[in-house]
Design a protein around this motif. Structure first.
Motif, PDB file in Angstrom:
ATOM      1  N   ASP A 178      -5.449   3.764  10.261  1.00 44.08           N
ATOM      2  CA  ASP A 178      -6.362   2.722   9.775  1.00 44.08           C
ATOM      3  C   ASP A 178      -7.206   3.230   8.615  1.00 44.08           C
ATOM      4  O   ASP A 178      -7.407   2.525   7.621  1.00 44.08           O
ATOM      5  CB  ASP A 178      -7.265   2.220  10.900  1.00 44.08           C
ATOM      6  N   LYS A 179      -7.707   4.461   8.712  1.00 39.92           N
ATOM      7  CA  LYS A 179      -8.517   5.049   7.646  1.00 39.92           C
ATOM      8  C   LYS A 179      -7.679   5.254   6.386  1.00 39.92           C
ATOM      9  O   LYS A 179      -8.145   4.998   5.274  1.00 39.92           O
ATOM     10  CB  LYS A 179      -9.120   6.379   8.124  1.00 39.92           C
ATOM     11  N   SER A 180      -6.434   5.685   6.548  1.00 39.02           N
ATOM     12  CA  SER A 180      -5.538   5.878   5.410  1.00 39.02           C
ATOM     13  C   SER A 180      -5.271   4.556   4.689  1.00 39.02           C
ATOM     14  O   SER A 180      -5.276   4.489   3.456  1.00 39.02           O
ATOM     15  CB  SER A 180      -4.212   6.491   5.866  1.00 39.02           C
ATOM     16  N   ILE A 181      -5.051   3.513   5.457  1.00 35.25           N
ATOM     17  CA  ILE A 181      -4.817   2.188   4.877  1.00 35.25           C
ATOM     18  C   ILE A 181      -6.064   1.715   4.139  1.00 35.25           C
ATOM     19  O   ILE A 181      -5.983   1.180   3.032  1.00 35.25           O
ATOM     20  CB  ILE A 181      -4.385   1.188   5.969  1.00 35.25           C
ATOM     21  N   GLN A 182      -7.211   1.931   4.746  1.00 30.38           N
ATOM     22  CA  GLN A 182      -8.481   1.543   4.126  1.00 30.38           C
ATOM     23  C   GLN A 182      -8.670   2.267   2.791  1.00 30.38           C
ATOM     24  O   GLN A 182      -9.044   1.644   1.783  1.00 30.38           O
ATOM     25  CB  GLN A 182      -9.627   1.865   5.080  1.00 30.38           C
ATOM     26  N   LEU A 183      -8.400   3.560   2.752  1.00 31.86           N
ATOM     27  CA  LEU A 183      -8.544   4.335   1.514  1.00 31.86           C
ATOM     28  C   LEU A 183      -7.505   3.918   0.471  1.00 31.86           C
ATOM     29  O   LEU A 183      -7.817   3.847  -0.727  1.00 31.86           O
ATOM     30  CB  LEU A 183      -8.445   5.828   1.806  1.00 31.86           C
ATOM     31  N   ALA A 184      -6.286   3.655   0.913  1.00 33.34           N
ATOM     32  CA  ALA A 184      -5.242   3.208  -0.012  1.00 33.34           C
ATOM     33  C   ALA A 184      -5.637   1.887  -0.660  1.00 33.34           C
ATOM     34  O   ALA A 184      -5.447   1.692  -1.869  1.00 33.34           O
ATOM     35  CB  ALA A 184      -3.911   3.064   0.723  1.00 33.34           C
ATOM     36  N   ASN A 185      -6.199   0.985   0.110  1.00 27.77           N
ATOM     37  CA  ASN A 185      -6.662  -0.289  -0.447  1.00 27.77           C
ATOM     38  C   ASN A 185      -7.831  -0.076  -1.400  1.00 27.77           C
ATOM     39  O   ASN A 185      -7.875  -0.669  -2.481  1.00 27.77           O
ATOM     40  CB  ASN A 185      -7.068  -1.247   0.673  1.00 27.77           C
ATOM     41  N   LYS A 186      -8.756   0.785  -1.022  1.00 25.07           N
ATOM     42  CA  LYS A 186      -9.948   1.048  -1.834  1.00 25.07           C
ATOM     43  C   LYS A 186      -9.578   1.598  -3.206  1.00 25.07           C
ATOM     44  O   LYS A 186     -10.173   1.225  -4.217  1.00 25.07           O
ATOM     45  CB  LYS A 186     -10.866   2.027  -1.096  1.00 25.07           C
ATOM     46  N   TYR A 187      -8.602   2.500  -3.252  1.00 24.56           N
ATOM     47  CA  TYR A 187      -8.250   3.160  -4.509  1.00 24.56           C
ATOM     48  C   TYR A 187      -7.020   2.556  -5.190  1.00 24.56           C
ATOM     49  O   TYR A 187      -6.506   3.109  -6.152  1.00 24.56           O
ATOM     50  CB  TYR A 187      -8.053   4.655  -4.272  1.00 24.56           C
ATOM     51  N   GLY A 188      -6.558   1.418  -4.698  1.00 22.24           N
ATOM     52  CA  GLY A 188      -5.452   0.713  -5.334  1.00 22.24           C
ATOM     53  C   GLY A 188      -4.083   1.323  -5.081  1.00 22.24           C
ATOM     54  O   GLY A 188      -3.112   0.938  -5.725  1.00 22.24           O
ATOM     55  N   LEU A 189      -3.997   2.264  -4.177  1.00 20.30           N
ATOM     56  CA  LEU A 189      -2.723   2.918  -3.906  1.00 20.30           C
ATOM     57  C   LEU A 189      -1.773   2.039  -3.101  1.00 20.30           C
ATOM     58  O   LEU A 189      -0.560   2.244  -3.127  1.00 20.30           O
ATOM     59  CB  LEU A 189      -2.952   4.240  -3.173  1.00 20.30           C
ATOM     60  N   SER A 190      -2.322   1.071  -2.420  1.00 25.89           N
ATOM     61  CA  SER A 190      -1.484   0.210  -1.581  1.00 25.89           C
ATOM     62  C   SER A 190      -0.585  -0.703  -2.419  1.00 25.89           C
ATOM     63  O   SER A 190       0.366  -1.279  -1.901  1.00 25.89           O
ATOM     64  CB  SER A 190      -2.354  -0.633  -0.650  1.00 25.89           C
ATOM     65  N   LYS A 191      -0.873  -0.794  -3.700  1.00 24.06           N
ATOM     66  CA  LYS A 191      -0.080  -1.661  -4.580  1.00 24.06           C
ATOM     67  C   LYS A 191       1.053  -0.906  -5.264  1.00 24.06           C
ATOM     68  O   LYS A 191       1.844  -1.495  -5.995  1.00 24.06           O
ATOM     69  CB  LYS A 191      -0.997  -2.299  -5.621  1.00 24.06           C
ATOM     70  N   MET A 192       1.130   0.421  -5.033  1.00 25.51           N
ATOM     71  CA  MET A 192       2.170   1.225  -5.676  1.00 25.51           C
ATOM     72  C   MET A 192       3.538   0.915  -5.075  1.00 25.51           C
ATOM     73  O   MET A 192       3.662   0.705  -3.867  1.00 25.51           O
ATOM     74  CB  MET A 192       1.879   2.721  -5.508  1.00 25.51           C
ATOM     75  N   THR A 193       4.553   0.910  -5.927  1.00 25.10           N
ATOM     76  CA  THR A 193       5.923   0.744  -5.450  1.00 25.10           C
ATOM     77  C   THR A 193       6.441   2.097  -4.964  1.00 25.10           C
ATOM     78  O   THR A 193       5.862   3.144  -5.271  1.00 25.10           O
ATOM     79  CB  THR A 193       6.840   0.239  -6.576  1.00 25.10           C
ATOM     80  N   MET A 194       7.531   2.081  -4.242  1.00 17.80           N
ATOM     81  CA  MET A 194       8.133   3.335  -3.785  1.00 17.80           C
ATOM     82  C   MET A 194       8.550   4.195  -4.981  1.00 17.80           C
ATOM     83  O   MET A 194       8.425   5.413  -4.945  1.00 17.80           O
ATOM     84  CB  MET A 194       9.339   3.070  -2.885  1.00 17.80           C
ATOM     85  N   GLU A 195       9.022   3.566  -6.035  1.00 13.78           N
ATOM     86  CA  GLU A 195       9.410   4.313  -7.239  1.00 13.78           C
ATOM     87  C   GLU A 195       8.196   5.012  -7.851  1.00 13.78           C
ATOM     88  O   GLU A 195       8.276   6.177  -8.249  1.00 13.78           O
ATOM     89  CB  GLU A 195      10.054   3.368  -8.258  1.00 13.78           C
ATOM     90  N   GLU A 196       7.066   4.326  -7.912  1.00 17.15           N
ATOM     91  CA  GLU A 196       5.841   4.941  -8.438  1.00 17.15           C
ATOM     92  C   GLU A 196       5.378   6.100  -7.553  1.00 17.15           C
ATOM     93  O   GLU A 196       4.942   7.141  -8.059  1.00 17.15           O
ATOM     94  CB  GLU A 196       4.730   3.901  -8.551  1.00 17.15           C
ATOM     95  N   ILE A 197       5.500   5.920  -6.262  1.00 18.09           N
ATOM     96  CA  ILE A 197       5.124   6.984  -5.334  1.00 18.09           C
ATOM     97  C   ILE A 197       6.036   8.197  -5.523  1.00 18.09           C
ATOM     98  O   ILE A 197       5.561   9.333  -5.616  1.00 18.09           O
ATOM     99  CB  ILE A 197       5.168   6.485  -3.874  1.00 18.09           C
ATOM    100  N   ASP A 198       7.339   7.952  -5.614  1.00 18.45           N
ATOM    101  CA  ASP A 198       8.298   9.045  -5.853  1.00 18.45           C
ATOM    102  C   ASP A 198       7.994   9.774  -7.155  1.00 18.45           C
ATOM    103  O   ASP A 198       8.050  11.013  -7.215  1.00 18.45           O
ATOM    104  CB  ASP A 198       9.732   8.519  -5.871  1.00 18.45           C
ATOM    105  N   ASP A 199       7.669   9.021  -8.210  1.00 28.02           N
ATOM    106  CA  ASP A 199       7.333   9.628  -9.504  1.00 28.02           C
ATOM    107  C   ASP A 199       6.086  10.500  -9.398  1.00 28.02           C
ATOM    108  O   ASP A 199       6.030  11.589  -9.983  1.00 28.02           O
ATOM    109  CB  ASP A 199       7.139   8.554 -10.580  1.00 28.02           C
ATOM    110  N   GLU A 200       5.087  10.036  -8.663  1.00 28.70           N
ATOM    111  CA  GLU A 200       3.859  10.818  -8.474  1.00 28.70           C
ATOM    112  C   GLU A 200       4.150  12.113  -7.720  1.00 28.70           C
ATOM    113  O   GLU A 200       3.626  13.177  -8.060  1.00 28.70           O
ATOM    114  CB  GLU A 200       2.808  10.003  -7.714  1.00 28.70           C
TER     115      GLU A 200
END
Length: 75
Positions: free
Chosen positions: A42-64
């Motif tokens: 739950d905390k990870s999801i909250q932080l991902a939403n806060k910092y806009g990471l939840s909108k990343m695609t799998m391709e963007e995540i792989d690139d990072e």
């Protein structure tokens, strides 16, 4: 076999989803582990939403990940 007595509030009892008064130690550890895992997720999801990471695609995540690994290997 040894026994221990642990006292918790009615709220904590309900919050952990306990449904019986007597548990083995391994059952208690399993229940608490699941609760901690859920809180961490739950905390990870909250932080991902806060910092806009939840909108990343799998391709963007792989690139990072690749960029981070390359930078780590080249330093």
């Amino acid at each position: 076999m040894k026994s221990i007595n642990v006292q918790i509030s009615e709220f904590e009892f309900n919050q952990l989803g306990l449904n019986k008064d007597t548990l083995s130690f391994s059952e208690l550890v399993e229940i608490i582990s699941k609760k901690i895992t859920k809180q961490t997720l739950d905390k990870s999801i909250q932080l991902a939403n806060k910092y806009g990471l939840s909108k990343m695609t799998m391709e963007e995540i792989d690139d990072e990940i690749k960029a981070h690994r390359n930078a780590k290997n080249n330093s």
